[in-house]
Design a protein around this motif. Structure first.
Motif, mmCIF file in Angstrom:
data_model
loop_
_atom_site.group_PDB
_atom_site.id
_atom_site.type_symbol
_atom_site.label_atom_id
_atom_site.label_comp_id
_atom_site.label_asym_id
_atom_site.label_seq_id
_atom_site.Cartn_x
_atom_site.Cartn_y
_atom_site.Cartn_z
ATOM 1 N N GLU A 217 18.000 0.444 26.904
ATOM 2 C CA GLU A 217 17.481 -0.894 27.164
ATOM 3 C C GLU A 217 17.868 -1.859 26.042
ATOM 4 O O GLU A 217 18.164 -3.030 26.296
ATOM 5 C CB GLU A 217 15.959 -0.847 27.319
ATOM 6 C CG GLU A 217 15.493 -0.152 28.590
ATOM 7 C CD GLU A 217 13.980 -0.060 28.675
ATOM 8 O OE1 GLU A 217 13.307 -0.584 27.762
ATOM 9 O OE2 GLU A 217 13.472 0.530 29.646
ATOM 10 N N LEU A 218 17.858 -1.359 24.813
ATOM 11 C CA LEU A 218 18.272 -2.194 23.680
ATOM 12 C C LEU A 218 19.746 -2.571 23.793
ATOM 13 O O LEU A 218 20.130 -3.726 23.593
ATOM 14 C CB LEU A 218 18.008 -1.449 22.365
ATOM 15 C CG LEU A 218 18.332 -2.201 21.070
ATOM 16 C CD1 LEU A 218 17.439 -3.431 20.929
ATOM 17 C CD2 LEU A 218 18.150 -1.275 19.866
ATOM 18 N N ASP A 219 20.577 -1.596 24.144
ATOM 19 C CA ASP A 219 22.007 -1.857 24.309
ATOM 20 C C ASP A 219 22.253 -2.847 25.447
ATOM 21 O O ASP A 219 23.087 -3.755 25.322
ATOM 22 C CB ASP A 219 22.747 -0.546 24.580
ATOM 23 C CG ASP A 219 24.221 -0.774 24.863
ATOM 24 O OD1 ASP A 219 24.944 -1.236 23.952
ATOM 25 O OD2 ASP A 219 24.671 -0.501 26.002
ATOM 26 N N THR A 220 21.517 -2.703 26.541
ATOM 27 C CA THR A 220 21.678 -3.618 27.677
ATOM 28 C C THR A 220 21.305 -5.044 27.286
ATOM 29 O O THR A 220 22.021 -6.003 27.609
ATOM 30 C CB THR A 220 20.812 -3.153 28.859
ATOM 31 O OG1 THR A 220 21.229 -1.847 29.269
ATOM 32 C CG2 THR A 220 20.943 -4.104 30.042
ATOM 33 N N ALA A 221 20.179 -5.190 26.573
ATOM 34 C CA ALA A 221 19.751 -6.525 26.147
ATOM 35 C C ALA A 221 20.753 -7.140 25.177
ATOM 36 O O ALA A 221 21.092 -8.329 25.275
ATOM 37 C CB ALA A 221 18.366 -6.450 25.507
ATOM 38 N N MET A 222 21.254 -6.344 24.227
ATOM 39 C CA MET A 222 22.217 -6.871 23.260
ATOM 40 C C MET A 222 23.543 -7.204 23.930
ATOM 41 O O MET A 222 24.248 -8.125 23.509
ATOM 42 C CB MET A 222 22.425 -5.869 22.126
ATOM 43 C CG MET A 222 21.243 -5.773 21.171
ATOM 44 S SD MET A 222 20.745 -7.383 20.497
ATOM 45 C CE MET A 222 22.270 -7.932 19.723
ATOM 46 N N THR A 223 23.893 -6.471 24.979
ATOM 47 C CA THR A 223 25.103 -6.795 25.729
ATOM 48 C C THR A 223 24.949 -8.158 26.394
ATOM 49 O O THR A 223 25.882 -8.965 26.420
ATOM 50 C CB THR A 223 25.398 -5.712 26.783
ATOM 51 O OG1 THR A 223 25.606 -4.464 26.115
ATOM 52 C CG2 THR A 223 26.639 -6.053 27.599
ATOM 53 N N ALA A 224 23.757 -8.431 26.926
ATOM 54 C CA ALA A 224 23.488 -9.748 27.506
ATOM 55 C C ALA A 224 23.550 -10.829 26.429
ATOM 56 O O ALA A 224 24.119 -11.907 26.647
ATOM 57 C CB ALA A 224 22.131 -9.753 28.198
ATOM 58 N N VAL A 225 22.964 -10.551 25.266
ATOM 59 C CA VAL A 225 22.976 -11.520 24.167
ATOM 60 C C VAL A 225 24.408 -11.855 23.749
ATOM 61 O O VAL A 225 24.791 -13.021 23.618
ATOM 62 C CB VAL A 225 22.169 -10.978 22.966
ATOM 63 C CG1 VAL A 225 22.424 -11.812 21.714
ATOM 64 C CG2 VAL A 225 20.677 -10.968 23.294
ATOM 65 N N GLU A 226 25.216 -10.834 23.539
ATOM 66 C CA GLU A 226 26.591 -11.066 23.084
ATOM 67 C C GLU A 226 27.433 -11.695 24.191
ATOM 68 O O GLU A 226 28.258 -12.583 23.945
ATOM 69 C CB GLU A 226 27.223 -9.746 22.622
ATOM 70 C CG GLU A 226 26.540 -9.085 21.437
ATOM 71 C CD GLU A 226 26.611 -9.906 20.154
ATOM 72 O OE1 GLU A 226 27.286 -10.953 20.135
ATOM 73 O OE2 GLU A 226 25.972 -9.497 19.165
#
Length: 323
Positions: A217-226
């Motif tokens: 979930e952290l990776d998914t959110a950071m992918t959205a951020v980037e």
């Protein structure tokens, strides 16, 4: 720069924690030249203009309301190291508070102190700009003073290495970092969302378990951020920057074995994958709904794409449109 003194500081690490953070700060700075921070009036005004222009264009084109952080600093490498030692300490704090007893704690402390020193020194020599939302800080997310940093010696050095215009390169970095300010400004809940996943993941590691769902979930959110930041930059930056991206990527692939190891430890290859995957998702969404439609991702936590939706943006569109 004094490598010998840096090594001596690490080997003299003391205290009762897993890491001697005072030694980390001193040793990282001892092993890193601070760099020149004497700016001309034109350079100082250039930073201010770039940040203001980025804010204004991102507000207008992205349809997002946000303010710049109160703290916008032009730093040398030592300033950046000092600012980020606390970030490392906050991430490690749960492990130090809850972690098991270790064999040979004094030896372990020296090794841990040396590892953190190497990573901070490497980043201090390579980071160009940073938007810092102060994740895991003690203050409530709504009360935190987010920060925006530009590491001037690194910007100058990399621009010269890439043989590109310093003002143009600086402006590109400013647009990227202000894009992150736009995201966190548009989504006051984002800091808490990231923190809860990070804390769950760290708690799992402390307990000897790997909470794969928390890190996913952290990776998914950071992918959205980037990815969203890449979209905003692509649409808002007032010049084509494909050459800058290509040259910078090529430069980051180089370096010696220590640099390559540091990149792996820091997950910088993962960050590049996040850029590319997230950018592809938001390009598809923006093509279908425009920038304003893409910004709906920040309306509420439930609007973040799932891992599966990142590779199938039409599924995200159908879900959000039907909500």
């Amino acid at each position: 720069m004094d490598i010998f003194r840096s090594v001596r500081t690490v080997t003299g690490a003391s205290g009762t924690g897993y890491v001697d953070w005072s030694a980390v700060a001193d040793a990282a700075k001892d092993g890193t030249a601070p760099g020149e921070l004497t700016l001309t009036d034109a350079e100082r005004e250039g930073y201010a203009t770039d940040v203001r222009d980025a804010r204004d264009r991102l507000r207008r084109l992205g349809g997002v309301e946000f303010d710049l952080p109160e703290t916008v600093e032009i730093q040398n490498r030592h300033h950046w190291i000092d600012a980020n030692v606390d970030t490392f300490r906050r991430v490690m704090a749960p492990m130090e508070a809850k972690g098991p007893e270790v064999l040979l704690p004094d030896v372990s402390r020296v090794v841990n102190t040396g590892t953190c020193t190497l990573l901070l020194a490497f980043l201090g020599r390579n980071v160009l700009g940073q938007y810092d939302p102060l994740l895991l800080a003690e203050a409530d997310p709504a009360d935190r003073e987010h920060c925006l940093y530009f590491v001037h010696p690194n910007i100058v050095s990399v621009a010269d290495d890439l043989d590109v215009s310093r003002p143009r390169f600086r402006r590109w970095i400013a647009f990227h970092e202000v894009s992150h300010a736009a995201e966190f400004g548009a989504a006051p809940w984002l800091s808490t969302h990231l923190e809860t996943r990070l804390e769950r993941g760290i708690d799992g590691l402390v307990a000897g378990d790997l909470d794969r769902e928390a890190f996913r979930e952290l990776d998914t959110a950071m992918t959205a951020v980037e990815g969203y930041a890449e979209l905003l930059m692509d649409r808002a930056f007032d010049d084509d920057y494909a050459d800058l991206r290509a040259k910078l990527d090529a430069r980051r692939q180089g370096g010696g074995p220590v640099a390559r190891l540091a990149r792996r430890l820091l997950g910088l290859g993962l960050k590049r994958r996040q850029y590319e995957r997230g950018a592809a998702f938001f390009e598809a969404v923006a093509d279908a709904r425009g920038l304003t439609g893409a910004s709906a991702v920040w309306d509420r936590p439930e609007n973040l794409p799932t891992d599966a939706e990142l590779d199938a943006p039409e599924r995200w569109l159908a879900r959000v449109d039907g909500a």
